[in-house]
Design an enzyme around this catalytic site. Sequence first.
Site, short mmCIF file in Angstrom:
data_model
loop_
_atom_site.label_atom_id
_atom_site.label_comp_id
_atom_site.label_asym_id
_atom_site.label_seq_id
_atom_site.Cartn_x
_atom_site.Cartn_y
_atom_site.Cartn_z
N VAL A 142 38.89 91.07 28.03
CA VAL A 142 39.69 91.58 26.91
C VAL A 142 39.28 92.99 26.52
O VAL A 142 40.12 93.88 26.35
CB VAL A 142 39.58 90.64 25.68
CG1 VAL A 142 40.49 91.12 24.56
CG2 VAL A 142 39.93 89.20 26.07
N GLU A 167 43.63 88.69 14.92
CA GLU A 167 44.88 88.14 15.48
C GLU A 167 44.66 87.42 16.81
O GLU A 167 45.23 86.36 17.07
CB GLU A 167 45.90 89.27 15.68
CG GLU A 167 47.26 88.82 16.12
CD GLU A 167 47.90 87.87 15.11
OE1 GLU A 167 48.29 88.33 14.03
OE2 GLU A 167 48.00 86.67 15.41
N VAL A 182 43.55 83.35 17.50
CA VAL A 182 44.42 82.17 17.53
C VAL A 182 45.67 82.50 18.33
O VAL A 182 46.49 83.31 17.91
CB VAL A 182 44.83 81.72 16.10
CG1 VAL A 182 45.66 80.44 16.15
CG2 VAL A 182 43.61 81.54 15.21
N ILE A 195 50.60 85.68 20.30
CA ILE A 195 51.52 85.19 19.27
C ILE A 195 51.02 85.68 17.91
O ILE A 195 49.89 85.38 17.54
CB ILE A 195 51.57 83.64 19.26
CG1 ILE A 195 51.95 83.12 20.65
CG2 ILE A 195 52.54 83.15 18.22
CD1 ILE A 195 51.92 81.61 20.76
N GLY A 226 42.83 80.61 38.76
CA GLY A 226 42.35 81.48 37.68
C GLY A 226 42.93 81.10 36.33
O GLY A 226 42.90 81.88 35.38
N LYS A 281 40.42 76.98 16.76
CA LYS A 281 41.64 77.65 16.28
C LYS A 281 42.23 76.90 15.08
O LYS A 281 42.77 77.51 14.16
CB LYS A 281 42.65 77.75 17.43
CG LYS A 281 42.13 78.70 18.51
CD LYS A 281 42.82 78.48 19.83
CE LYS A 281 42.20 79.36 20.91
NZ LYS A 281 42.66 79.03 22.25
N GLY A 309 44.63 85.50 28.33
CA GLY A 309 44.78 86.56 29.34
C GLY A 309 44.46 87.90 28.70
O GLY A 309 44.66 88.08 27.50
#
Length: 440
Positions: free
Chosen positions: A17, A134, A137, A141, A192, A210, A312
């Site tokens: 990330v 953000e 969770v 989205i 993956g 979450k 991802g």
Amino acid sequence: MSPRREVRVAVAGLGNVGAEAVRLIQARKRAFSERLGGRLTTTWVCSRRAAAVARRLKLPKSVKRTKDWRDLVSDPNVDVIVELYGGDKEAKKLVIAALRAGKHVITANKHLLAQHWPEIAREARKARRSVYFEAAVASAIPIVQALRDGLAADRVTSVTGIFNGTTNFVLSKMAHEGGSVSEIVKEAQRLGMAERDPTMDLNGMDTAHKVSVTASLLSGGWLPADKIARVGLEGVHADDMIFAVHELGRTIRLLGTVRVDHASSPARVEAHVQPTLVPLDHPLAAVHGGYNAALVEADSAGDLMFYGKGAGPGPAAGAVLADLLALGREILGGAEAFDLTGGRSGGASAMLKPLPESPAPYYIRLQVKDRPGELAKITGALGREGVSISKISQASRSRAAASVMILTHPSARKDVERAVKAVLKFASVSKSHSLLRLLP
Ligand SMILES: NC(=O)c1ccc[n+]([C@@H]2O[C@H](COP(=O)([O-])OP(=O)(O)OC[C@H]3O[C@@H](n4cnc5c(N)ncnc54)[C@H](OP(=O)(O)O)[C@@H]3O)[C@@H](O)[C@H]2O)c1
């Protein structure tokens, strides 16, 4: 003195990330600055492999590299620290130190938030600094923003969601192509789609993190993940999926649920994670593969459905950048929102009292020796525990053993669990069984 028109950001953690977030910040600098109404400058990147990642991303020399987050925290030329280490140990030290040093924080770390919410909320309030999360969770989205800002004036009563892509991939594949959880997990790892160690995904803990963060957002209080009733995919068998699809018109999804009782003060919260039988025409049944979704019920808005990629590097980094833009606007506008919930916590993040699960119908699958009188014994035991049956069916596997599928009328989970425990004591009933909630 003219107001400052620059936001200076330091990124800690340059893995999947972090590296993508830094790449996007550089690539979208111009558009970002236009939207922000000021300059966005990356001052530091930090990870054990910071130098190599910086080279790969072709970062300019002005972006300093370090292996130690303390360099970011002690630099007065940093306004925002983005925490993308993961885990809850070093990340906690970093986030608390950052807030104490007067930095704003963005994190994607649900584990950290679920474990240490009150402390982080307290430090943010004390330091009058913002914490944005953000990506923690359902990544791409914008559910945190929706709950914190979009629905800020509404009363959100429940959130029911699919918050884990790995388990959703497993269950979707099981419904369409058959196979066991362990076989499909191996395939997901090859593709993956699953971590090398998928334990926290499969046992529901990732979803519980979450759910904990969502419960805090809805109520202002704190429900640690270990206080959330949790069942993972361990007990889900291929036979359950076949029966669900062909006999019940349902499929199985790992759902995280938060329901808030606003009538009690302080608010009480029902929260659980479990594989659930969802009707095939329900929107959550249409969420396949690695996708996530959340169904939100609010007093004024009614039902809202959010859907998108829950993991991802791209989706998570995109969410981090959205936080950066929102936070950058606050910083430049001089209006930081230092309450993690957008004001719902009322200044304290007290531990919430969990409510028991609301009654629901349940599905029970048992392996029973195929002998006359066994079914009557089982139904009798369920009845004695106050669990009434709406449907029962039996499939003989061999002359010796049969699968017995039972659907109950809406019942309290504790009654059903007690009844199943009583039935499992019979010598004719195998210990291997399933117990799944039906989405009412
Ligand atoms: N991956 C996703 O799809 C996704 C989606 C949503 C949220 N998230 C969250 O985002 C966060 C990061 O996830 P990720 O997948 O990017 O993790 P990752 O690939 O494991 O990256 C972690 C990074 O942090 C660095 N790091 C960790 N501890 C460190 C330490 N003590 N000192 C220096 N560097 C350290 C690592 O450095 P080295 O590279 O040098 O080892 C690595 O660069 C997690 O909280 C995760 O839950 C991830």
